[in-house]
Every structure is written in C-alpha cells, then in structure tokens.
Design a protein around this motif. Structure first.
Motif, short mmCIF file in Angstrom:
data_model
loop_
_atom_site.label_atom_id
_atom_site.label_comp_id
_atom_site.label_asym_id
_atom_site.label_seq_id
_atom_site.Cartn_x
_atom_site.Cartn_y
_atom_site.Cartn_z
N ILE A 171 0.44 12.56 0.49
CA ILE A 171 -0.26 11.52 1.58
C ILE A 171 1.13 10.86 2.11
CG2 ILE A 171 -0.03 9.68 -0.06
CD1 ILE A 171 -2.79 8.44 1.13
N ASP A 172 0.74 10.63 3.51
CA ASP A 172 1.85 9.86 4.38
C ASP A 172 1.26 8.38 4.39
OD1 ASP A 172 3.65 9.60 6.38
OD2 ASP A 172 2.48 9.90 7.84
N ALA A 173 2.42 7.79 3.90
CA ALA A 173 1.97 6.49 3.75
C ALA A 173 3.45 5.58 4.00
CB ALA A 173 1.65 5.79 2.50
N GLU A 174 3.24 4.19 4.29
CA GLU A 174 4.57 3.48 4.48
C GLU A 174 4.92 2.71 3.16
OE1 GLU A 174 6.65 -0.19 6.92
OE2 GLU A 174 4.77 0.64 7.58
N ILE A 175 5.69 2.75 2.69
CA ILE A 175 6.00 1.94 1.28
C ILE A 175 7.34 0.96 1.59
CG2 ILE A 175 6.91 2.04 -1.31
CD1 ILE A 175 5.82 5.23 -1.36
N ILE A 176 6.75 -0.43 1.23
CA ILE A 176 7.78 -1.42 1.12
C ILE A 176 8.22 -1.84 0.12
CG2 ILE A 176 8.27 -3.80 2.20
CD1 ILE A 176 6.34 -3.12 4.35
N ASP A 177 9.44 -1.52 -0.45
CA ASP A 177 9.89 -1.83 -1.92
C ASP A 177 10.76 -3.19 -1.81
OD1 ASP A 177 10.81 -1.77 -4.49
OD2 ASP A 177 11.73 0.36 -4.03
N ASP A 178 10.42 -4.24 -2.28
CA ASP A 178 11.11 -5.50 -2.54
C ASP A 178 11.22 -5.83 -4.05
OD1 ASP A 178 9.00 -7.16 -3.33
OD2 ASP A 178 8.65 -7.67 -1.51
N LEU A 179 12.00 -6.95 -4.35
CA LEU A 179 12.47 -7.32 -5.63
C LEU A 179 11.10 -7.29 -6.39
CD1 LEU A 179 15.45 -9.79 -5.15
CD2 LEU A 179 15.45 -7.27 -5.56
N LYS A 180 10.05 -8.04 -5.92
CA LYS A 180 9.08 -8.45 -6.83
C LYS A 180 7.81 -7.40 -6.75
CE LYS A 180 10.05 -13.24 -6.62
NZ LYS A 180 9.38 -14.59 -6.51
N GLN A 181 7.65 -6.50 -5.74
CA GLN A 181 6.46 -5.65 -5.57
C GLN A 181 6.75 -4.51 -4.86
OE1 GLN A 181 3.45 -8.38 -3.82
NE2 GLN A 181 4.41 -8.28 -1.80
N ILE A 182 5.62 -3.61 -4.86
CA ILE A 182 5.78 -2.31 -3.93
C ILE A 182 4.51 -2.69 -2.89
CG2 ILE A 182 5.17 0.10 -3.90
CD1 ILE A 182 7.88 -0.30 -4.79
N LYS A 183 4.67 -2.54 -1.63
CA LYS A 183 3.43 -2.55 -0.80
C LYS A 183 3.30 -1.69 -0.14
CE LYS A 183 1.71 -5.43 2.92
NZ LYS A 183 1.97 -6.62 3.87
N ILE A 184 1.98 -0.81 -0.51
CA ILE A 184 1.67 0.69 0.43
C ILE A 184 0.72 0.34 1.42
CG2 ILE A 184 0.65 2.82 -0.23
CD1 ILE A 184 0.93 2.12 -3.19
N ILE A 185 0.97 0.92 2.69
CA ILE A 185 0.56 0.86 3.88
C ILE A 185 0.05 2.03 4.44
CG2 ILE A 185 0.51 -0.16 6.26
CD1 ILE A 185 3.00 -2.05 5.46
N LEU A 186 -1.31 1.97 4.70
CA LEU A 186 -1.97 3.20 5.00
C LEU A 186 -2.90 3.00 6.46
CD1 LEU A 186 -3.64 4.68 1.83
CD2 LEU A 186 -1.72 5.36 2.83
N GLU A 187 -3.20 3.95 7.03
CA GLU A 187 -3.87 3.74 8.42
C GLU A 187 -5.23 3.83 8.12
OE1 GLU A 187 -3.10 6.71 11.40
OE2 GLU A 187 -1.00 6.33 11.49
N SER A 188 -5.59 4.23 6.95
CA SER A 188 -7.20 4.17 6.47
C SER A 188 -6.98 4.03 5.09
CB SER A 188 -8.07 5.31 7.02
OG SER A 188 -7.49 6.53 6.64
N PRO A 189 -8.09 3.34 4.20
CA PRO A 189 -8.07 3.52 3.10
C PRO A 189 -8.32 4.66 2.23
CG PRO A 189 -10.03 2.42 3.78
CD PRO A 189 -9.03 2.77 4.83
N GLN A 190 -7.63 4.92 1.20
CA GLN A 190 -7.96 6.36 0.45
C GLN A 190 -7.97 6.00 -0.97
OE1 GLN A 190 -7.59 9.41 1.87
NE2 GLN A 190 -7.43 8.81 3.83
N ASP A 191 -8.58 6.94 -1.89
CA ASP A 191 -8.30 6.86 -3.28
C ASP A 191 -6.87 7.48 -3.54
OD1 ASP A 191 -10.86 5.82 -3.57
OD2 ASP A 191 -11.57 7.69 -3.93
#
Length: 73
Positions: free
Chosen positions: A48-68
């Motif tokens: 899957i093509d997604a943006e992942i933002i990794d910081d000290l407390k959490q991972i944030k996954i960003i998608l253009e449309s929701p997916q399982d």
C-alpha cells in the motif's frame, strides 16, 4: 514479526486535506520498523502507498482513502 489489523472505520477523515489518518501509540507497536499492507477483496495482502509519520509517542498513517490494513511491526 507481529501485526495488528485495522478496518476502514478506524480512520479519521481530515476535512482540510481530504485525507484519512490513523494514529497508533508506540506502546502498542514498539520502536522498530513498521510495514503496511492492504487487505484485498479476496483476502490476500498487497503493498500500500501511504505516508507514515513516526514521532516519539506514536505512528501516524495517512491515506488518500480509507482501507482495511495490516500493520507489521
């Protein structure tokens, strides 16, 4: 390697950007590498093509449309 699966319903819509995001605390997945896969209609997994933002407390996954998805960690 362990994994957690998330459904489309877990994603939150950001009206400003039009994208969908999901935040996962590092307490749940640890501090190693994260790999994402989407679940297809036939039950198989695909890259899957997604943006992942990794910081000290959490991972944030960003998608253009929701997916399982499956998050491998």
């Amino acid at each position: 390697m362990q994994f957690i699966e998330f459904k489309k319903e877990h994603f939150i819509h950001d009206e400003k950007t039009g994208n969908y995001s999901l935040e996962i605390p590092k307490d749940e997945i640890g501090f190693g590498d994260v790999r994402l896969q989407k679940k297809q209609d036939d039950g198989s997994l695909a890259k899957i093509d997604a943006e992942i933002i990794d910081d000290l407390k959490q991972i944030k996954i960003i998608l253009e449309s929701p997916q399982d998805i499956r998050v491998n960690f």
